[in-house]
Design a protein around this motif. Structure first.
Motif, PDB file in Angstrom:
ATOM      1  N   ILE A 185     -20.144  26.004  57.984  1.00 44.85           N
ATOM      2  CA  ILE A 185     -20.642  25.942  59.356  1.00 44.85           C
ATOM      3  C   ILE A 185     -20.949  24.496  59.682  1.00 44.85           C
ATOM      4  O   ILE A 185     -21.594  23.803  58.911  1.00 44.85           O
ATOM      5  CB  ILE A 185     -21.917  26.800  59.515  1.00 44.85           C
ATOM      6  CG1 ILE A 185     -21.614  28.258  59.205  1.00 44.85           C
ATOM      7  CG2 ILE A 185     -22.499  26.637  60.916  1.00 44.85           C
ATOM      8  CD1 ILE A 185     -22.851  29.134  59.176  1.00 44.85           C
ATOM      9  N   HIS A 186     -20.500  24.042  60.827  1.00 46.99           N
ATOM     10  CA  HIS A 186     -20.803  22.683  61.284  1.00 46.99           C
ATOM     11  C   HIS A 186     -22.008  22.746  62.213  1.00 46.99           C
ATOM     12  O   HIS A 186     -22.020  23.490  63.175  1.00 46.99           O
ATOM     13  CB  HIS A 186     -19.613  22.086  62.029  1.00 46.99           C
ATOM     14  CG  HIS A 186     -19.932  20.780  62.687  1.00 46.99           C
ATOM     15  ND1 HIS A 186     -20.013  19.607  61.975  1.00 46.99           N
ATOM     16  CD2 HIS A 186     -20.207  20.478  63.964  1.00 46.99           C
ATOM     17  CE1 HIS A 186     -20.316  18.628  62.807  1.00 46.99           C
ATOM     18  NE2 HIS A 186     -20.446  19.140  64.016  1.00 46.99           N
TER      19      HIS A 186
ATOM     20  N   GLY B 124     -21.030  29.929  67.760  1.00 45.62           N
ATOM     21  CA  GLY B 124     -21.982  31.003  67.970  1.00 45.62           C
ATOM     22  C   GLY B 124     -21.997  32.015  66.839  1.00 45.62           C
ATOM     23  O   GLY B 124     -21.062  32.118  66.035  1.00 45.62           O
ATOM     24  N   ILE B 125     -23.076  32.738  66.793  1.00 46.03           N
ATOM     25  CA  ILE B 125     -23.277  33.724  65.736  1.00 46.03           C
ATOM     26  C   ILE B 125     -22.280  34.868  65.836  1.00 46.03           C
ATOM     27  O   ILE B 125     -21.765  35.346  64.814  1.00 46.03           O
ATOM     28  CB  ILE B 125     -24.733  34.242  65.768  1.00 46.03           C
ATOM     29  CG1 ILE B 125     -25.677  33.090  65.430  1.00 46.03           C
ATOM     30  CG2 ILE B 125     -24.933  35.394  64.795  1.00 46.03           C
ATOM     31  CD1 ILE B 125     -27.141  33.388  65.631  1.00 46.03           C
TER      32      ILE B 125
ATOM     33  N   LEU C 142     -31.564  25.338  61.684  1.00 39.35           N
ATOM     34  CA  LEU C 142     -32.240  26.487  61.064  1.00 39.35           C
ATOM     35  C   LEU C 142     -31.439  27.767  61.280  1.00 39.35           C
ATOM     36  O   LEU C 142     -31.275  28.571  60.359  1.00 39.35           O
ATOM     37  CB  LEU C 142     -33.649  26.643  61.640  1.00 39.35           C
ATOM     38  CG  LEU C 142     -34.637  25.535  61.292  1.00 39.35           C
ATOM     39  CD1 LEU C 142     -35.948  25.740  62.044  1.00 39.35           C
ATOM     40  CD2 LEU C 142     -34.872  25.455  59.803  1.00 39.35           C
ATOM     41  N   ALA C 143     -30.921  27.955  62.489  1.00 40.26           N
ATOM     42  CA  ALA C 143     -30.111  29.143  62.784  1.00 40.26           C
ATOM     43  C   ALA C 143     -28.852  29.153  61.922  1.00 40.26           C
ATOM     44  O   ALA C 143     -28.468  30.198  61.379  1.00 40.26           O
ATOM     45  CB  ALA C 143     -29.755  29.182  64.266  1.00 40.26           C
TER      46      ALA C 143
ATOM     47  N   GLU D  86     -19.188  34.824  66.827  1.00 37.35           N
ATOM     48  CA  GLU D  86     -17.909  34.392  66.263  1.00 37.35           C
ATOM     49  C   GLU D  86     -17.988  34.267  64.743  1.00 37.35           C
ATOM     50  O   GLU D  86     -17.050  34.636  64.033  1.00 37.35           O
ATOM     51  CB  GLU D  86     -17.462  33.073  66.887  1.00 37.35           C
ATOM     52  CG  GLU D  86     -17.095  33.196  68.361  1.00 37.35           C
ATOM     53  CD  GLU D  86     -15.997  34.231  68.614  1.00 37.35           C
ATOM     54  OE1 GLU D  86     -14.950  34.187  67.929  1.00 37.35           O
ATOM     55  OE2 GLU D  86     -16.187  35.077  69.494  1.00 37.35           O
ATOM     56  N   LEU D  87     -19.096  33.739  64.252  1.00 41.64           N
ATOM     57  CA  LEU D  87     -19.252  33.627  62.800  1.00 41.64           C
ATOM     58  C   LEU D  87     -19.283  34.998  62.135  1.00 41.64           C
ATOM     59  O   LEU D  87     -18.787  35.156  61.017  1.00 41.64           O
ATOM     60  CB  LEU D  87     -20.519  32.844  62.454  1.00 41.64           C
ATOM     61  CG  LEU D  87     -20.429  31.344  62.704  1.00 41.64           C
ATOM     62  CD1 LEU D  87     -21.805  30.693  62.579  1.00 41.64           C
ATOM     63  CD2 LEU D  87     -19.444  30.693  61.751  1.00 41.64           C
ATOM     64  N   ALA D  88     -19.836  35.994  62.829  1.00 41.35           N
ATOM     65  CA  ALA D  88     -19.859  37.360  62.294  1.00 41.35           C
ATOM     66  C   ALA D  88     -18.447  37.909  62.138  1.00 41.35           C
ATOM     67  O   ALA D  88     -18.206  38.799  61.317  1.00 41.35           O
ATOM     68  CB  ALA D  88     -20.691  38.265  63.195  1.00 41.35           C
ATOM     69  N   LYS D  89     -17.492  37.384  62.894  1.00 41.54           N
ATOM     70  CA  LYS D  89     -16.086  37.771  62.744  1.00 41.54           C
ATOM     71  C   LYS D  89     -15.405  36.966  61.638  1.00 41.54           C
ATOM     72  O   LYS D  89     -14.564  37.475  60.910  1.00 41.54           O
ATOM     73  CB  LYS D  89     -15.332  37.546  64.058  1.00 41.54           C
ATOM     74  CG  LYS D  89     -15.840  38.365  65.218  1.00 41.54           C
ATOM     75  CD  LYS D  89     -15.150  37.929  66.495  1.00 41.54           C
ATOM     76  CE  LYS D  89     -15.799  38.535  67.731  1.00 41.54           C
ATOM     77  NZ  LYS D  89     -15.214  37.978  68.969  1.00 41.54           N
ATOM     78  N   VAL D  90     -15.760  35.689  61.530  1.00 38.41           N
ATOM     79  CA  VAL D  90     -15.097  34.781  60.600  1.00 38.41           C
ATOM     80  C   VAL D  90     -15.466  35.058  59.146  1.00 38.41           C
ATOM     81  O   VAL D  90     -14.588  35.077  58.268  1.00 38.41           O
ATOM     82  CB  VAL D  90     -15.417  33.310  60.959  1.00 38.41           C
ATOM     83  CG1 VAL D  90     -14.982  32.358  59.867  1.00 38.41           C
ATOM     84  CG2 VAL D  90     -14.764  32.942  62.282  1.00 38.41           C
TER      85      VAL D  90
END
Length: 95
Positions: free
Chosen positions: A23-24, A3-4, A33-34, A6-10
């Motif tokens: 990103i997988h 999710g976005i 696209l997201a 979690e990625l914003a933390k990573v």
């Protein structure tokens, strides 16, 4: 992890440690696209997208997501950047 949010933390943690993020994305449609937009918005030039690539009978987004020299252009249209080809949807729609 996913999710976005979690990625914003990573991405910031990876940047501090000079580590590229990949990103997988198992998807070819809106999920891909997201992922492209998230990588472009949160990542550095080293951010990567891993996704499966098949030689499909029809491409939902035409050739817009074809990598060139290992890069994918970020779609610039409204929303996720590209509208799916309605003819492809009609052709393969099962009702």
């Amino acid at each position: 992890m996913g999710g976005i949010s979690e990625l914003a933390k990573v991405f910031p943690i990876a940047a501090v440690h000079d580590v590229a993020v990949m990103i997988h994305s198992f998807y070819d449609g809106p999920g891909l696209l997201a992922a492209i937009h998230v990588a472009a918005a949160l990542g550095t030039a080293d951010a990567m997208i891993e996704w499966r690539h098949f030689n499909l009978e029809a491409q939902l987004y035409g050739g817009a997501l074809s990598p060139g020299h290992g890069r994918i252009s970020v779609p610039q249209g409204p929303g996720l950047g590209i509208e799916p080809d309605q003819n492809v949807i009609r052709t393969y729609l099962r009702v």
